[in-house]
Each structure stands twice: as C-alpha cells, then as structure tokens.
Design a protein around this motif. Structure first.
Motif, PDB file in Angstrom:
ATOM      1  N   LEU A  86      24.502   3.983  21.294  1.00  0.00           N
ATOM      2  CA  LEU A  86      24.687   3.526  22.369  1.00  0.00           C
ATOM      3  C   LEU A  86      23.640   3.652  23.473  1.00  0.00           C
ATOM      4  N   PRO A  87      23.603   2.724  24.417  1.00  0.00           N
ATOM      5  CA  PRO A  87      22.577   2.864  25.133  1.00  0.00           C
ATOM      6  C   PRO A  87      22.225   3.618  26.344  1.00  0.00           C
ATOM      7  N   GLY A  88      23.514   4.256  26.580  1.00  0.00           N
ATOM      8  CA  GLY A  88      23.393   5.062  27.943  1.00  0.00           C
ATOM      9  C   GLY A  88      23.189   6.486  27.777  1.00  0.00           C
ATOM     10  N   THR A  89      22.846   7.459  29.035  1.00  0.00           N
ATOM     11  CA  THR A  89      22.431   8.624  28.810  1.00  0.00           C
ATOM     12  C   THR A  89      23.381   9.715  28.978  1.00  0.00           C
ATOM     13  N   PRO A  90      23.798  10.671  27.810  1.00  0.00           N
ATOM     14  CA  PRO A  90      24.870  11.478  27.867  1.00  0.00           C
ATOM     15  C   PRO A  90      24.746  12.578  28.618  1.00  0.00           C
ATOM     16  N   ASP A  91      24.370  12.456  30.034  1.00  0.00           N
ATOM     17  CA  ASP A  91      24.053  13.567  30.669  1.00  0.00           C
ATOM     18  C   ASP A  91      25.476  13.751  31.863  1.00  0.00           C
ATOM     19  N   ARG A  92      25.486  14.873  32.434  1.00  0.00           N
ATOM     20  CA  ARG A  92      26.543  15.325  33.567  1.00  0.00           C
ATOM     21  C   ARG A  92      26.460  14.545  34.611  1.00  0.00           C
ATOM     22  N   ALA A  93      25.539  13.706  35.113  1.00  0.00           N
ATOM     23  CA  ALA A  93      25.304  12.564  36.401  1.00  0.00           C
ATOM     24  C   ALA A  93      26.195  11.343  35.732  1.00  0.00           C
ATOM     25  N   THR A  94      25.741  10.918  34.322  1.00  0.00           N
ATOM     26  CA  THR A  94      26.613   9.637  33.990  1.00  0.00           C
ATOM     27  C   THR A  94      28.180   9.811  33.663  1.00  0.00           C
ATOM     28  N   PHE A  95      28.534  10.931  33.161  1.00  0.00           N
ATOM     29  CA  PHE A  95      29.926  11.194  33.115  1.00  0.00           C
ATOM     30  C   PHE A  95      30.573  11.297  34.640  1.00  0.00           C
ATOM     31  N   SER A  96      29.833  12.204  35.454  1.00  0.00           N
ATOM     32  CA  SER A  96      30.540  12.525  36.818  1.00  0.00           C
ATOM     33  C   SER A  96      30.685  11.100  37.478  1.00  0.00           C
ATOM     34  N   GLU A  97      29.542  10.401  37.392  1.00  0.00           N
ATOM     35  CA  GLU A  97      29.849   9.038  38.006  1.00  0.00           C
ATOM     36  C   GLU A  97      31.009   8.184  37.509  1.00  0.00           C
ATOM     37  N   HIS A  98      31.771   8.463  36.304  1.00  0.00           N
ATOM     38  CA  HIS A  98      32.873   7.614  35.967  1.00  0.00           C
ATOM     39  C   HIS A  98      33.990   8.568  36.068  1.00  0.00           C
ATOM     40  N   ILE A  99      34.271   9.621  36.925  1.00  0.00           N
ATOM     41  CA  ILE A  99      35.381  10.593  36.864  1.00  0.00           C
ATOM     42  C   ILE A  99      35.717  10.150  38.353  1.00  0.00           C
ATOM     43  N   ASP A 100      36.840   9.857  38.844  1.00  0.00           N
ATOM     44  CA  ASP A 100      37.237   9.765  40.356  1.00  0.00           C
ATOM     45  C   ASP A 100      38.278  10.811  40.477  1.00  0.00           C
ATOM     46  N   ARG A 101      37.816  11.725  41.260  1.00  0.00           N
ATOM     47  CA  ARG A 101      38.596  12.877  41.387  1.00  0.00           C
ATOM     48  C   ARG A 101      39.804  12.798  42.670  1.00  0.00           C
ATOM     49  N   THR A 102      39.561  11.608  43.679  1.00  0.00           N
ATOM     50  CA  THR A 102      40.359  11.354  44.647  1.00  0.00           C
ATOM     51  C   THR A 102      41.820  11.282  44.480  1.00  0.00           C
ATOM     52  N   PRO A 103      42.198  10.455  43.470  1.00  0.00           N
ATOM     53  CA  PRO A 103      43.619  10.397  43.275  1.00  0.00           C
ATOM     54  C   PRO A 103      44.343  11.764  42.871  1.00  0.00           C
ATOM     55  N   LEU A 104      43.875  12.429  41.967  1.00  0.00           N
ATOM     56  CA  LEU A 104      44.497  13.689  41.384  1.00  0.00           C
ATOM     57  C   LEU A 104      44.343  14.795  42.564  1.00  0.00           C
ATOM     58  N   THR A 105      43.322  14.615  43.466  1.00  0.00           N
ATOM     59  CA  THR A 105      43.178  15.550  44.577  1.00  0.00           C
ATOM     60  C   THR A 105      44.509  15.546  45.466  1.00  0.00           C
ATOM     61  N   ALA A 106      44.635  14.112  45.632  1.00  0.00           N
ATOM     62  CA  ALA A 106      45.625  13.755  46.512  1.00  0.00           C
ATOM     63  C   ALA A 106      47.051  14.375  45.967  1.00  0.00           C
ATOM     64  N   ALA A 107      47.166  14.346  44.641  1.00  0.00           N
ATOM     65  CA  ALA A 107      48.599  14.427  44.208  1.00  0.00           C
ATOM     66  C   ALA A 107      48.850  15.685  43.758  1.00  0.00           C
ATOM     67  N   ASP A 108      47.754  16.367  43.354  1.00  0.00           N
ATOM     68  CA  ASP A 108      47.780  18.024  42.966  1.00  0.00           C
ATOM     69  C   ASP A 108      46.545  18.688  43.379  1.00  0.00           C
ATOM     70  N   PRO A 109      46.313  18.983  44.412  1.00  0.00           N
ATOM     71  CA  PRO A 109      44.720  19.605  44.444  1.00  0.00           C
ATOM     72  C   PRO A 109      44.522  20.722  43.755  1.00  0.00           C
ATOM     73  N   ALA A 110      45.307  21.572  43.267  1.00  0.00           N
ATOM     74  CA  ALA A 110      44.927  22.779  42.581  1.00  0.00           C
ATOM     75  C   ALA A 110      44.578  22.237  41.021  1.00  0.00           C
ATOM     76  N   ALA A 111      45.066  20.840  40.583  1.00  0.00           N
ATOM     77  CA  ALA A 111      44.592  20.488  39.199  1.00  0.00           C
ATOM     78  C   ALA A 111      43.252  19.861  39.214  1.00  0.00           C
ATOM     79  N   VAL A 112      42.285  19.991  40.250  1.00  0.00           N
ATOM     80  CA  VAL A 112      41.004  19.607  40.219  1.00  0.00           C
ATOM     81  C   VAL A 112      40.134  20.667  40.427  1.00  0.00           C
ATOM     82  N   THR A 113      39.737  20.998  39.087  1.00  0.00           N
ATOM     83  CA  THR A 113      38.836  22.516  39.191  1.00  0.00           C
ATOM     84  C   THR A 113      37.375  22.013  38.917  1.00  0.00           C
ATOM     85  N   LEU A 114      37.092  20.485  38.470  1.00  0.00           N
ATOM     86  CA  LEU A 114      35.614  19.969  38.219  1.00  0.00           C
ATOM     87  C   LEU A 114      34.969  19.846  39.455  1.00  0.00           C
ATOM     88  N   HIS A 115      33.763  20.365  39.563  1.00  0.00           N
ATOM     89  CA  HIS A 115      33.122  20.163  40.736  1.00  0.00           C
ATOM     90  C   HIS A 115      31.763  19.138  40.562  1.00  0.00           C
TER      91      HIS A 115
END
Length: 330
Positions: A301-330
């Motif tokens: 696959l062509p992409g770069t498997p680094d932290r920046a790539t995967f972080s860009e594809h994680i949306d923390r906002t909905p779970l933070t609103a639903a259950d703030p304690a469930a989001v421990t990924l920074h």
C-alpha cells in the motif's frame, strides 16, 4: 427491522455489518427521530450494537435503527466508501488498509477487543505447533484480520510468509476445505470454530494464539454529522453498561438479533473472549501502527504507516462528547 443484502458486486469482496444514517442525527428540527442503518457480521464483536437494538436503547437518543448483515468488515467498509452507508462496524485491519490506500474514513471508537484466535487443522496434517506450518497450505479470507493473526503466528515461530502457501477462501469455506484435505490448516472467524470441530470430529486439531488483540471499530465517512455520531456513541456506551450488568441477558440479546446466524451455545462459550469497552486509547493506536507496518509490506500500500497518518483518521470529538473518560488517546 432487519434486512440482509445479497448478491453484492464483486468489488465488495465479502461481508460484515453496516451503519447507514438516513437523517442528520439526533432529534431533527421538527422533533422527529433520525433513521440509521446498521451493518455488521461479527455479532459478538459488535454486541453493543445488537444489545442496544434488542433493548430499544436507540430511542433515548432519538435514533431509529435498521440492521443489515455482511460477512466481513471489508464489505461494510466499502459501503461507507461507496456512499451506501454512513457508518460501519469493521475490524481494525480493513480500516488500516483503507487509510494506507488514502481512502477517506474516520475511526470514531473501538467497541470491543478479542484475543481468542485458533489455527484449525487435522490430525493427518501433522501441524502440532506453529513451526510445523512450514511448507503447508493455509486457507483463510485474505485481507481480513485473520491474515494478520497468521502473521503473528508465523513470526513467533520464526517463519516468513514465503514459507507457507496461502489459499484465499471465504470464511465459510475453510471447514469444508479442511475436511476434503485441500488445505493443511485454516484460519477463519470465531463463529466457525465450533462448526469446524463438529464437522471434523476426531480428526479435529487446533492451535490457540493470543498474541493479537483484535479491535472492532466504528467508522464513518468524513463530513458525517457530529451530532449523529455522538448520539450513536452515547447509545452504544449505554448498551455496554447494560451488558456489564447482565452478561447473560446480553448474550441472549445478541443471539436474538442474529436471527439464527448465531447459536446460543456459541455465544455462551465465546462471549467472555471479548472485552467490551467503547474507547479511543493508546493501545489502539499502537495496534494500528503495527498493522500498518505489516500491511504496507504485505499489501504494498502507498501510505506511510506513522502516528500522524493514523491520528489524522481518528475523530475524537463525538466520543469525547458522549463519554469524555473513554478518550485517553492524545
């Protein structure tokens, strides 16, 4: 309400469960509820989904669900990519492959974790440990999480991918291929473990592997309403708490929602191999990074498997609103 989509185009490759939202999410301006379509195949991995549906927990967040079934997470993922659904419940590897292929998805949460992987084989195959896989034919649904589990088995045994011959099979074909002797060993989804044991009888053998914790993910397409996603996650979080209070009832709920696709005995035997928590945590990102490095090499696959790539594809906002304690990924 449940409907099963059949005769899917070849581009959809296999099966799983999809979540398609038909409204903008939550209560509309007129006060009506929003209809969502939910798709998935791993009934136990997606148990919060089915518990919420069986118990009518969606209504509290102004959502009305309709369920559809697919066989693998790749199909659910393709439904999101093709605009047929707004959400999908998928395994971690299909999500990783899509991200490295620069497909536009967002990971909203992990719904569960699973560690009970089994290499299925026969007495005549002579596979008594993972090192004995060298030179053997292994059947599995390629491109799914079971292939990454095999990678762990081979690596731990000091073997390379070229030391075995892979045979691409649908999940429900592994049992019959073993019975005919077309393959020496097979990997498939947990829902086929007991059927394989029964079909092979006294010739059945298995090797267990716990080195890979598979995560069932909720994904969506970019641009999905945050209000809708928050309502979905609030519902699933509530369902997970319900499951923790009464696991026996949760198992019955999943079996009822499976409508014959899941036997009560299977649910009773395998439910405890899943860890049900709605989370976005550091172990999830570490898993995505490890799988990404493997997928980059194995699938070219062509992409770069680094932290920046995967972080860009994680949306923390909905779970933070639903259950703030469930989001421990920074």
């Amino acid at each position: 309400m449940r409907s099963t989509r059949r005769g899917l185009p070849a581009a959809l490759l296999a099966l799983t469960v999809l979540l398609t939202a038909c409204g903008t999410g939550g209560r509309s301006a007129s006060g009506a509820t929003s209809r969502i379509t939910i798709a998935g195949s791993d009934y136990l991995g997606g148990a919060p989904l089915y518990t919420a549906t069986e118990n009518g927990q969606w209504a509290a967040h102004h959502l009305t669900p309709s369920l559809q079934s697919f066989a693998t997470g790749r199909d659910a993922l393709n439904a999101v990519l093709g605009g047929q659904s707004q959400y999908a419940v998928v395994g971690d590897l299909p999500a990783v492959s899509a991200i490295l292929a620069d497909r536009k998805i967002k990971i909203l949460a992990a719904l569960s974790g699973h560690t009970d992987w089994r290499l299925l084989t026969t007495a005549s195959a002579g596979v008594t440990d993972f090192t004995a896989l060298k030179g053997k034919r292994i059947g599995l649904p390629e491109g799914t999480n079971v292939q990454y589990a095999l990678h762990g088995m081979l690596t731990g045994a000091g073997l390379k991918p070229g030391d075995v011959t892979l045979v691409n099979l649908a999940p429900n074909q592994v049992t019959s291929s073993l019975a005919r002797g077309d393959i020496d060993a097979g990997l498939t989804f947990p829902s086929f473990y007991d059927a394989t044991r029964k079909a092979l009888g006294t010739s059945y053998r298995e090797l267990r592997y716990s080195g890979y914790t598979y995560r069932t993910l909720l994904i969506t397409a970019p641009g999905t309403s945050t209000a809708t996603s928050t309502a979905v996650l609030r519902t699933l979080t509530a369902a997970t708490k319900t499951m923790a209070k009464n696991p026996a009832a949760a198992r019955k709920a999943v079996v009822a929602q499976a409508e014959g696709a899941l036997e009560p005995a299977f649910a009773d035997a395998h439910y405890t191999s899943y860890d049900y928590r709605i989370t976005l945590d550091e172990p999830l990102l570490k898993l995505l990074l490890a799988e990404g490095a493997w997928a980059k090499s194995a699938q070219r696959l062509p992409g770069t498997p680094d932290r920046a790539t995967f972080s860009e594809h994680i949306d923390r906002t909905p779970l933070t609103a639903a259950d703030p304690a469930a989001v421990t990924l920074h």
